[in-house]
Design an enzyme around this catalytic site. Structure first.
Site, PDB file in Angstrom:
ATOM      1  N   ASP A 113      19.823 -70.551  59.397  1.00 51.73           N
ATOM      2  CA  ASP A 113      20.020 -69.203  58.876  1.00 51.73           C
ATOM      3  C   ASP A 113      18.941 -68.930  57.829  1.00 51.73           C
ATOM      4  O   ASP A 113      18.181 -69.817  57.459  1.00 51.73           O
ATOM      5  CB  ASP A 113      21.424 -69.006  58.321  1.00 51.73           C
ATOM      6  CG  ASP A 113      21.722 -69.901  57.127  1.00 51.73           C
ATOM      7  OD1 ASP A 113      20.776 -70.297  56.420  1.00 51.73           O
ATOM      8  OD2 ASP A 113      22.898 -70.200  56.889  1.00 51.73           O
ATOM      9  N   GLY A 170      19.379 -68.102  54.742  1.00 52.08           N
ATOM     10  CA  GLY A 170      19.821 -68.377  53.380  1.00 52.08           C
ATOM     11  C   GLY A 170      20.271 -67.114  52.655  1.00 52.08           C
ATOM     12  O   GLY A 170      20.775 -67.177  51.538  1.00 52.08           O
ATOM     13  N   ASP A 211      17.970 -60.916  55.695  1.00 50.08           N
ATOM     14  CA  ASP A 211      18.672 -59.631  55.667  1.00 50.08           C
ATOM     15  C   ASP A 211      19.314 -59.461  54.301  1.00 50.08           C
ATOM     16  O   ASP A 211      19.485 -60.414  53.555  1.00 50.08           O
ATOM     17  CB  ASP A 211      19.733 -59.567  56.757  1.00 50.08           C
ATOM     18  CG  ASP A 211      20.802 -60.650  56.571  1.00 50.08           C
ATOM     19  OD1 ASP A 211      20.450 -61.839  56.666  1.00 50.08           O
ATOM     20  OD2 ASP A 211      21.976 -60.315  56.313  1.00 50.08           O
ATOM     21  N   ASP A 232      29.870 -70.055  65.175  1.00 48.93           N
ATOM     22  CA  ASP A 232      29.814 -71.149  64.216  1.00 48.93           C
ATOM     23  C   ASP A 232      30.830 -70.888  63.115  1.00 48.93           C
ATOM     24  O   ASP A 232      31.195 -69.746  62.859  1.00 48.93           O
ATOM     25  CB  ASP A 232      28.414 -71.273  63.599  1.00 48.93           C
ATOM     26  CG  ASP A 232      28.222 -70.330  62.422  1.00 48.93           C
ATOM     27  OD1 ASP A 232      28.283 -70.790  61.271  1.00 48.93           O
ATOM     28  OD2 ASP A 232      28.028 -69.110  62.645  1.00 48.93           O
ATOM     29  N   CYS A 273      43.309 -85.345  74.954  1.00 50.43           N
ATOM     30  CA  CYS A 273      41.972 -85.459  74.365  1.00 50.43           C
ATOM     31  C   CYS A 273      41.380 -86.856  74.583  1.00 50.43           C
ATOM     32  O   CYS A 273      42.097 -87.858  74.552  1.00 50.43           O
ATOM     33  CB  CYS A 273      42.042 -85.139  72.874  1.00 50.43           C
ATOM     34  SG  CYS A 273      40.445 -85.132  72.048  1.00 50.43           S
ATOM     35  N   CYS A 293      38.760 -88.002  72.610  1.00 52.97           N
ATOM     36  CA  CYS A 293      37.942 -88.351  71.453  1.00 52.97           C
ATOM     37  C   CYS A 293      38.341 -89.719  70.907  1.00 52.97           C
ATOM     38  O   CYS A 293      39.365 -90.293  71.275  1.00 52.97           O
ATOM     39  CB  CYS A 293      38.053 -87.288  70.359  1.00 52.97           C
ATOM     40  SG  CYS A 293      39.548 -87.388  69.348  1.00 52.97           S
ATOM     41  N   CYS A 309      41.945 -89.870  69.313  1.00 54.81           N
ATOM     42  CA  CYS A 309      43.083 -89.793  70.222  1.00 54.81           C
ATOM     43  C   CYS A 309      43.164 -90.984  71.164  1.00 54.81           C
ATOM     44  O   CYS A 309      44.256 -91.369  71.596  1.00 54.81           O
ATOM     45  CB  CYS A 309      43.017 -88.489  71.014  1.00 54.81           C
ATOM     46  SG  CYS A 309      43.239 -87.022  69.980  1.00 54.81           S
ATOM     47  N   HIS A 350      37.740 -85.177  66.089  1.00 52.54           N
ATOM     48  CA  HIS A 350      38.768 -84.582  66.955  1.00 52.54           C
ATOM     49  C   HIS A 350      38.665 -83.056  66.986  1.00 52.54           C
ATOM     50  O   HIS A 350      38.695 -82.453  68.070  1.00 52.54           O
ATOM     51  CB  HIS A 350      40.171 -84.974  66.517  1.00 52.54           C
ATOM     52  CG  HIS A 350      41.208 -84.201  67.263  1.00 52.54           C
ATOM     53  ND1 HIS A 350      41.546 -84.478  68.571  1.00 52.54           N
ATOM     54  CD2 HIS A 350      41.924 -83.096  66.909  1.00 52.54           C
ATOM     55  CE1 HIS A 350      42.433 -83.589  68.985  1.00 52.54           C
ATOM     56  NE2 HIS A 350      42.690 -82.741  67.994  1.00 52.54           N
TER      57      HIS A 350
END
Length: 364
Positions: free
Chosen positions: A73, A75, A131, A256, A299, A301, A304, A330
């Protein structure tokens, strides 16, 4: 990993890696759970590590040992909100912002041009132009100033980028931020003017949640209605699973938020087993201290596959650092599974968000 042509045509979630890391996780952890890209914060990298140092070390990807995509980004969101609210010492002008870092006392000058320089030194794949970001509840006069500056700075950024960095232009994506607070006509004006300048993607800037905690759907729709569908549209700061699905129905494909890993560290986990609780599991609750089931039976992961709810409850209760890592892994895996399902099935506006989440296939 270079950016594929279909970037932005498919859905993607980018976890927060503000200072060049997703907290408590290694890049190997991210790869194992199918994370394709991350967001770094230009401001934090500038005053923390330093753009020059990162450049000398081979760029952000080499620095992180990361093969995925990196979006940086500008900033602007952080520094402008801090200066506008008088939390940081600084001055905003038509040229940009000069501010004093409370961390090291150094003065920094961020302009549309220097923001591009910093992001190029970092070696990002996707750059966000500077911006003028403001709070949502500002006057129309302030919003008009924000829009005018945002458009002017976007034009300066693109001209500077294409002139100074023409040799790398084709390997990068340059994106602009649509501002206008909650004034839909100003959002429309900003979007149309940015399209005239021409960017690879358009990002919804400012605040996506209103004072009641609801997504500002009507305002976010303005960007979609006034930018080309072949460009990627980025819902900055979104977010929660239901909010992501609402934005996907509008036409956004890039998301995000810091909430996924932040919630994990505080014991708020996502589980496809918890349909009746909107997929939320408060793992620190006492009742989970003796629960021998996995956080999510569907799951695959590390958490899990190997540990119980009772074990994670205990790790968090005693403040063990491994709890933050496992919980973060997770939650991010929950999101990559959601994204995978979106890319496989597409979005159907007739299907409710809860119904869609209920239909995400098991990973195991």
């Amino acid at each position: 990993m270079s950016l594929p042509q279909q970037f932005g045509k498919k859905y993607i979630f980018l976890p927060d890696a503000s200072c060049g890391t997703v907290r408590y996780l290694s890049t190997e952890d991210l790869e194992k759970i199918s994370i394709k890209g991350v967001v770094v914060n230009t401001l934090h990298m500038l005053i923390g590590v330093g753009d020059e140092r990162v450049n000398e070390l081979g760029g952000i990807k080499k620095f992180m040992n990361w093969n995925g995509w990196v979006l940086s980004d500008s900033g602007g969101f952080q520094v402008f909100s801090l200066v506008h609210r008088k939390k940081w010492e600084g001055e905003i002008s038509e040229d940009g912002v000069i501010f004093k870092s409370p961390k090291n006392g150094q003065l920094y000058n961020i302009t549309p041009e220097t923001s591009i320089d910093i992001q190029v030194k970092l070696g990002s794949d996707i750059l966000v132009v500077l911006d003028d970001c403001r709070d949502a509840e500002i006057s129309r006069e302030e919003a008009e100033i924000s829009v005018r500056r945002t458009i002017d700075w976007a034009r300066r950024s693109k001209e500077y980028f294409e002139k100074k960095y023409s040799d790398i232009r084709k390997s990068k994506k340059l994106t602009a931020v649509v501002q206008g607070a909650n004034f839909t006509d100003l959002r429309e004006e900003c979007a149309k003017e940015l399209v005239k300048i021409g960017f690879d993607g358009y990002n919804f800037g400012g605040y996506v949640i209103d004072s009641k905690g609801k997504l500002v759907i009507d305002v976010m729709k303005v960007l979609i209605d006034n930018t080309p569908s072949e460009k990627f549209r980025y819902a900055m700061g979104v977010g929660k699973p239901y909010d992501m699905l609402d934005c996907a129905k509008l036409g956004y494909t890039v998301f995000d938020t810091v909430l996924v890993t932040r919630n994990a560290r505080h014991g708020t986990l996502y589980s496809f087993d918890e349909i009746d609780k909107d997929f939320i599991l408060r793992i620190k609750n006492a009742k989970y201290g003796t629960d021998l089931s996995p956080v999510d039976s569907t799951c695959d992961c590390e958490l899990c596959r190997n540990h119980t709810r009772a074990y994670l409850n205990n790790l968090l209760r005693v403040g063990e650092a491994s709890a933050y890592r496992l919980a973060s892994i997770h939650n991010l895996r929950f999101y990559t599974r959601l994204i995978e399902s979106l890319n496989q099935k597409g979005i159907d506006i007739s299907v409710g968000n809860r119904e869609f989440l209920s239909s995400v296939p098991p990973a195991i």
